[in-house]
Design a protein around this motif. Sequence first.
Motif, PDB file in Angstrom:
ATOM      1  N   ILE A 118       0.824  -1.215   0.000  1.00  0.00           N
ATOM      2  CA  ILE A 118       0.000   0.000   0.000  1.00  0.00           C
ATOM      3  C   ILE A 118       0.857   1.264   0.000  1.00  0.00           C
ATOM      4  CG2 ILE A 118      -0.299   0.035   2.512  1.00  0.00           C
ATOM      5  CD1 ILE A 118      -3.024   1.019   0.082  1.00  0.00           C
ATOM      6  N   VAL A 119       1.971   1.258   0.718  1.00  0.00           N
ATOM      7  CA  VAL A 119       2.803   2.464   0.808  1.00  0.00           C
ATOM      8  C   VAL A 119       3.395   2.803  -0.561  1.00  0.00           C
ATOM      9  CG1 VAL A 119       4.853   3.467   1.880  1.00  0.00           C
ATOM     10  CG2 VAL A 119       3.303   2.086   3.241  1.00  0.00           C
ATOM     11  N   ALA A 120       3.891   1.799  -1.269  1.00  0.00           N
ATOM     12  CA  ALA A 120       4.458   2.053  -2.598  1.00  0.00           C
ATOM     13  C   ALA A 120       3.375   2.479  -3.576  1.00  0.00           C
ATOM     14  CB  ALA A 120       5.173   0.814  -3.107  1.00  0.00           C
ATOM     15  N   THR A 121       2.189   1.896  -3.473  1.00  0.00           N
ATOM     16  CA  THR A 121       1.099   2.276  -4.366  1.00  0.00           C
ATOM     17  C   THR A 121       0.677   3.719  -4.125  1.00  0.00           C
ATOM     18  OG1 THR A 121       0.315  -0.004  -4.460  1.00  0.00           O
ATOM     19  CG2 THR A 121      -1.246   1.700  -5.093  1.00  0.00           C
ATOM     20  N   VAL A 122       0.565   4.105  -2.867  1.00  0.00           N
ATOM     21  CA  VAL A 122       0.225   5.499  -2.552  1.00  0.00           C
ATOM     22  C   VAL A 122       1.346   6.425  -3.011  1.00  0.00           C
ATOM     23  CG1 VAL A 122      -0.172   7.118  -0.639  1.00  0.00           C
ATOM     24  CG2 VAL A 122      -1.343   4.912  -0.673  1.00  0.00           C
ATOM     25  N   GLY A 123       2.609   5.996  -2.874  1.00  0.00           N
ATOM     26  CA  GLY A 123       3.733   6.796  -3.352  1.00  0.00           C
ATOM     27  C   GLY A 123       3.699   6.992  -4.856  1.00  0.00           C
ATOM     28  N   VAL A 124       3.394   5.926  -5.588  1.00  0.00           N
ATOM     29  CA  VAL A 124       3.307   6.027  -7.049  1.00  0.00           C
ATOM     30  C   VAL A 124       2.170   6.953  -7.452  1.00  0.00           C
ATOM     31  CG1 VAL A 124       2.685   4.703  -9.114  1.00  0.00           C
ATOM     32  CG2 VAL A 124       4.402   3.827  -7.564  1.00  0.00           C
ATOM     33  N   ILE A 125       1.037   6.828  -6.779  1.00  0.00           N
ATOM     34  CA  ILE A 125      -0.096   7.712  -7.080  1.00  0.00           C
ATOM     35  C   ILE A 125       0.274   9.161  -6.763  1.00  0.00           C
ATOM     36  CG2 ILE A 125      -2.454   8.304  -6.393  1.00  0.00           C
ATOM     37  CD1 ILE A 125      -2.909   5.249  -6.032  1.00  0.00           C
ATOM     38  N   GLY A 126       0.973   9.373  -5.637  1.00  0.00           N
ATOM     39  CA  GLY A 126       1.371  10.728  -5.248  1.00  0.00           C
ATOM     40  C   GLY A 126       2.347  11.361  -6.220  1.00  0.00           C
ATOM     41  N   ILE A 127       3.364  10.590  -6.651  1.00  0.00           N
ATOM     42  CA  ILE A 127       4.337  11.185  -7.578  1.00  0.00           C
ATOM     43  C   ILE A 127       3.756  11.344  -8.973  1.00  0.00           C
ATOM     44  CG2 ILE A 127       6.356  10.391  -6.298  1.00  0.00           C
ATOM     45  CD1 ILE A 127       6.755   8.266  -8.469  1.00  0.00           C
ATOM     46  N   THR A 128       2.634  10.700  -9.243  1.00  0.00           N
ATOM     47  CA  THR A 128       1.954  10.916 -10.517  1.00  0.00           C
ATOM     48  C   THR A 128       1.019  12.120 -10.440  1.00  0.00           C
ATOM     49  OG1 THR A 128       2.070   8.550 -10.948  1.00  0.00           O
ATOM     50  CG2 THR A 128       0.552   9.816 -12.304  1.00  0.00           C
ATOM     51  N   LEU A 129       0.347  12.277  -9.310  1.00  0.00           N
ATOM     52  CA  LEU A 129      -0.595  13.390  -9.168  1.00  0.00           C
ATOM     53  C   LEU A 129       0.096  14.736  -8.972  1.00  0.00           C
ATOM     54  CD1 LEU A 129      -3.455  11.881  -6.974  1.00  0.00           C
ATOM     55  CD2 LEU A 129      -3.477  12.409  -9.412  1.00  0.00           C
ATOM     56  N   ALA A 130       1.259  14.758  -8.319  1.00  0.00           N
ATOM     57  CA  ALA A 130       1.936  16.032  -8.040  1.00  0.00           C
ATOM     58  C   ALA A 130       2.281  16.802  -9.320  1.00  0.00           C
ATOM     59  CB  ALA A 130       3.176  15.784  -7.190  1.00  0.00           C
ATOM     60  N   PRO A 131       2.966  16.194 -10.297  1.00  0.00           N
ATOM     61  CA  PRO A 131       3.238  16.975 -11.519  1.00  0.00           C
ATOM     62  C   PRO A 131       1.981  17.278 -12.320  1.00  0.00           C
ATOM     63  CG  PRO A 131       4.148  14.771 -11.728  1.00  0.00           C
ATOM     64  CD  PRO A 131       3.644  14.912 -10.338  1.00  0.00           C
ATOM     65  N   LEU A 132       0.976  16.393 -12.231  1.00  0.00           N
ATOM     66  CA  LEU A 132      -0.274  16.662 -12.929  1.00  0.00           C
ATOM     67  C   LEU A 132      -0.941  17.909 -12.359  1.00  0.00           C
ATOM     68  CD1 LEU A 132      -2.314  15.696 -15.054  1.00  0.00           C
ATOM     69  CD2 LEU A 132      -3.408  14.375 -13.250  1.00  0.00           C
ATOM     70  N   MET A 133      -0.946  18.025 -11.041  1.00  0.00           N
ATOM     71  CA  MET A 133      -1.534  19.208 -10.403  1.00  0.00           C
ATOM     72  C   MET A 133      -0.718  20.463 -10.727  1.00  0.00           C
ATOM     73  SD  MET A 133      -2.676  17.432  -6.831  1.00  0.00           S
ATOM     74  CE  MET A 133      -3.102  18.939  -6.021  1.00  0.00           C
ATOM     75  N   LEU A 134       0.607  20.338 -10.771  1.00  0.00           N
ATOM     76  CA  LEU A 134       1.443  21.487 -11.135  1.00  0.00           C
ATOM     77  C   LEU A 134       1.201  21.903 -12.577  1.00  0.00           C
ATOM     78  CD1 LEU A 134       4.819  20.500  -9.445  1.00  0.00           C
ATOM     79  CD2 LEU A 134       3.311  22.378  -8.797  1.00  0.00           C
ATOM     80  N   LEU A 135       1.007  20.924 -13.453  1.00  0.00           N
ATOM     81  CA  LEU A 135       0.753  21.221 -14.858  1.00  0.00           C
ATOM     82  C   LEU A 135      -0.595  21.897 -15.036  1.00  0.00           C
ATOM     83  CD1 LEU A 135       2.053  20.845 -17.642  1.00  0.00           C
ATOM     84  CD2 LEU A 135       0.821  18.694 -17.828  1.00  0.00           C
ATOM     85  N   ILE A 136      -1.609  21.401 -14.347  1.00  0.00           N
ATOM     86  CA  ILE A 136      -2.940  22.009 -14.424  1.00  0.00           C
ATOM     87  C   ILE A 136      -2.921  23.398 -13.790  1.00  0.00           C
ATOM     88  CG2 ILE A 136      -5.314  21.834 -13.600  1.00  0.00           C
ATOM     89  CD1 ILE A 136      -5.008  18.770 -13.904  1.00  0.00           C
ATOM     90  N   GLY A 137      -2.220  23.542 -12.666  1.00  0.00           N
ATOM     91  CA  GLY A 137      -2.136  24.830 -11.991  1.00  0.00           C
ATOM     92  C   GLY A 137      -1.406  25.883 -12.800  1.00  0.00           C
ATOM     93  N   SER A 138      -0.436  25.452 -13.601  1.00  0.00           N
ATOM     94  CA  SER A 138       0.312  26.437 -14.399  1.00  0.00           C
ATOM     95  C   SER A 138      -0.498  26.921 -15.601  1.00  0.00           C
ATOM     96  CB  SER A 138       1.638  25.830 -14.876  1.00  0.00           C
ATOM     97  OG  SER A 138       1.409  24.800 -15.815  1.00  0.00           O
ATOM     98  N   LYS A 139      -1.516  26.167 -15.995  1.00  0.00           N
ATOM     99  CA  LYS A 139      -2.347  26.577 -17.125  1.00  0.00           C
ATOM    100  C   LYS A 139      -3.465  27.523 -16.700  1.00  0.00           C
ATOM    101  CE  LYS A 139      -1.594  22.725 -20.206  1.00  0.00           C
ATOM    102  NZ  LYS A 139      -2.202  21.736 -21.073  1.00  0.00           N
ATOM    103  N   LEU A 140      -3.756  27.553 -15.408  1.00  0.00           N
ATOM    104  CA  LEU A 140      -4.838  28.435 -14.939  1.00  0.00           C
ATOM    105  C   LEU A 140      -4.414  29.872 -14.858  1.00  0.00           C
ATOM    106  CD1 LEU A 140      -6.391  26.222 -12.155  1.00  0.00           C
ATOM    107  CD2 LEU A 140      -7.205  26.560 -14.456  1.00  0.00           C
TER     108      LEU A 140
END
Length: 140
Positions: A118-140
């Motif tokens: 579970i820890v690695a799965t949450v880590g993978v989800i987190g490192i995938t969501l972080a740049p996605l949120m930064l990318l979406i935030g930079s377009k706003l």
Amino acid sequence: MGLCHCFSSFNNCNKSFLVPLFILQAPEEIFTWIKGENGVWAVFLALAFKLFYIFPKELELPLYAMLFVIASPQQVVKLRGTQTGSLISLLIAGFLAFQHFSGIGFGNLLKGFQPGSIVATVGVIGITLAPLMLLIGSKL
């Protein structure tokens, strides 16, 4: 127990992809410290220790990350915090997520949420969501 240890404990993700991901997403203070004199001395001492003694495998990835930061050219440093840097981070994180979940097996995705992984799965989800949120935030 760090994210790298969690990756190494059960799946076949290539952990070396975490180094450029760290370079692109590390906080500015850590990046500045590593590129400064203290970081250079830390890497020098770690390399000297590695030459003469047995060096723990758990410390090799952070050592390589620090070497990568020190040797990174100015063009790479300028990518940090930009839309291009976020896109590159998202591609690396997506590849790591693909490796993680294909190692678990698509037929049995619930295996990724068992107590041992579970820890690695949450880590993978987190490192995938972080740049996605930064990318979406930079377009706003």
